[in-house]
Write an enzyme that holds these catalytic residues in place. Structure first.
Site, mmCIF file in Angstrom:
data_model
loop_
_atom_site.group_PDB
_atom_site.id
_atom_site.type_symbol
_atom_site.label_atom_id
_atom_site.label_comp_id
_atom_site.label_asym_id
_atom_site.label_seq_id
_atom_site.Cartn_x
_atom_site.Cartn_y
_atom_site.Cartn_z
ATOM 1 N N GLY A 257 51.359 42.680 42.512
ATOM 2 C CA GLY A 257 50.782 41.732 41.563
ATOM 3 C C GLY A 257 50.396 40.408 42.180
ATOM 4 N N GLY A 258 50.937 40.101 43.346
ATOM 5 C CA GLY A 258 50.564 38.878 44.032
ATOM 6 C C GLY A 258 50.997 37.621 43.292
ATOM 7 C CB THR A 259 49.799 34.115 43.659
ATOM 8 O OG1 THR A 259 50.061 34.021 45.062
ATOM 9 C CG2 THR A 259 50.076 32.772 43.007
ATOM 10 C CB CYS A 260 47.882 36.445 39.296
ATOM 11 S SG CYS A 260 47.464 36.480 37.537
ATOM 12 C CD GLU B 216 52.962 42.762 48.138
ATOM 13 O OE1 GLU B 216 53.670 41.819 48.543
ATOM 14 O OE2 GLU B 216 51.722 42.678 47.980
ATOM 15 C CG HIS C 256 32.273 25.641 9.614
ATOM 16 N ND1 HIS C 256 32.459 24.413 10.207
ATOM 17 C CD2 HIS C 256 32.924 25.592 8.409
ATOM 18 C CE1 HIS C 256 33.174 23.644 9.396
ATOM 19 N NE2 HIS C 256 33.467 24.336 8.296
#
Length: 460
Positions: free
Chosen positions: A39-42, A34, A442
């Site tokens: 974690g990247g973009t998210c 990395e 409901h």
């Protein structure tokens, strides 16, 4: 001397980390590389920070509408922008820490910080170190595209990444791009207190959606005071003496310039594949830079796979994670999972949100197939009116011959969750009659779905 691994994973994003976990648990020696943040973009610049900001903006908006719900707060709502951003940073940091702990607990995984570049089809170099492996997985992600607009390199502009680092609230935020990223940031910053103008080259917003969805979203945002400049054929950027930016627009009506304190470029994303040395490994890409993969996510080179945003087969966290599931199941479980098995679904996180699955009405019409359609405005959904948010509508499309769901657009309260009722039946290959005979709880938005499909009519 090269270090040898069973697998090398380039990128610790939403596909890379769980894949490292599966491979290392299976006894394989894994190098997880990395170059920036796990974690990247998210986690860092996408879902986690933006949806945290959406939540803050929604709470602020609800407080301003207190009188609609029977309460007052004793004065105007005051927004503490640094506190809003600090909350966002804290949520991101918690996610980062959780992922770092996960990686650290992988017995056979080595996290290597640095920029990976291919040397051959079975080796990559990270700074001065050479790594080799029989299998290499590319999970390099993507970044904001910067269009070659006149003046773009002469002014300070924001992207979806840099806007998250602002220290002060923009007085007037101009956003170039009327699609998902632009609309989400537009509503966030309008609710935080900025004047917002969204500039779109096309004749309507979010062009991949049906026209009625585009118009309804536009109406929702206009109701909150967001301005729009559509049909902006010629967009240019110019610096201002006060440090702001003037956006030149060539529209069919209105002023020819938008004077803003800040400008956000939100015109799409591009894959992070241009600096990986893919040519040295013989990995093929398309004209946009996305890595070409087959239905099992293997590239043009046997033993090299591409997952996540960089392969052009999906631009979402859920598709990235599914890429991991496909690769892991095929390599470790003897399964035969394929990208073509999944159905398109996503959400637009304006408030109220849009949940989308399958085909649009326009796509169904273009296909020429016989279809049925059912619609209902959210103003006739009790749960929506009870919550005081009755904008939007539900639209469901069904194949007239097979009874299978073709697609749905659910714009309104809970739309991003309700859409899964239809998604699950699509994966189950179940006809709409299953939904028609179901008995939802409901009061909920989902309780209207059986009523809508019971009243399907031919799509004329």
């Amino acid at each position: 001397m090269a270090r040898h691994f069973d697998a090398i994973i380039i990128g610790a994003g939403q596909a890379g980390i769980p894949l490292a976990g599966r491979l290392s648990a299976a006894g394989q020696k894994v190098a997880l590389i990395e170059r920036h943040l796990v974690g990247g973009t998210c986690v860092n610049t996408g879902c986690t920070p933006t949806k945290t900001l959406v939540a803050s903006a929604e709470a602020i908006h609800t407080a301003r509408r207190g009188a609609d719900y029977g309460f007052t707060v004793g004065g105007p709502v005051m927004v503490d922008f640094p506190a809003v951003m600090a909350r966002k940073d804290a949520v991101v940091a918690k996610s980062q820490q959780g992922l770092a702990g996960w990686i650290g607990g992988m017995e056979n995984c080595t996290l290597i910080e640095g920029h990976a570049r291919f040397e051959t089809a079975q080796s990559v170099r990270v700074d001065d170190e050479l790594l080799q492996a029989g299998r290499i997985f590319i999970n390099a992600g993507g970044r904001a595209a910067v269009p070659e607009l006149p003046g773009v390199h002469d002014v300070p502009f924001l992207t979806n990444t840099s806007i998250l680092q602002l220290k002060e609230l923009p007085r007037h935020l101009a956003i170039v791009g009327g699609s998902y990223i632009g609309l989400e940031f537009g509503q966030i910053f309008r609710r935080l207190g900025s004047e917002v103008t969204i500039i779109e080259k096309g004749s309507r917003l979010i062009a991949r959606e049906d026209e009625d969805v585009s118009e309804e979203v536009k109406g929702i945002l206009e109701g909150e005071g967001i301005g729009f400049r559509l049909d902006a054929e010629c967009i240019s950027l110019h610096s201002r003496p006060d440090g702001g930016v003037t956006v030149g627009v060539d529209c069919r009506s209105g002023e020819r310039e938008v004077h803003a304190s800040h400008v956000l470029l939100a015109v799409g994303r591009r894959p992070n594949t241009d600096d990986l040395g893919l040519d040295r490994a013989g990995v093929a890409t398309d004209e946009r830079g996305f890595i070409a993969v087959d239905d099992r996510l293997e590239t043009s080179v046997p033993g090299i796979f591409a997952l996540g945003d960089c392969n052009g087969r999906g631009a979402f966290t859920h598709t990235s994670y599914n890429d991991f599931e496909i690769v892991a199941a095929n390599l470790l479980d003897g399964d035969d999972r394929r990208v073509s098995d999944r159905h398109e679904c996503y959400a637009l996180y304006v408030d109220p949100p849009l949940g989308r699955v399958g085909m649009t009405e326009a796509a169904v019409r273009k296909s020429g197939r016989k279809a049925l359609i059912g619609t209902r405005p959210m103003s006739r959904v009790s749960r929506a009116t009870e919550k005081g948010v009755s904008q939007g509508f539900i639209k469901i499309l069904v194949d007239a011959e097979t009874g299978r769901f073709l697609g749905a657009s659910i714009l309104g309260v809970g739309g991003d969750e309700v859409v899964h009722s239809i998604l699950n039946l699509i994966y189950a290959d179940a006809p709409y009659t299953v939904m028609a005979r179901s008995v939802p709880i409901h009061p909920n938005v989902s309780e209207l779905l059986p009523t809508i499909v019971q009243g399907l009519t031919p799509l004329e």
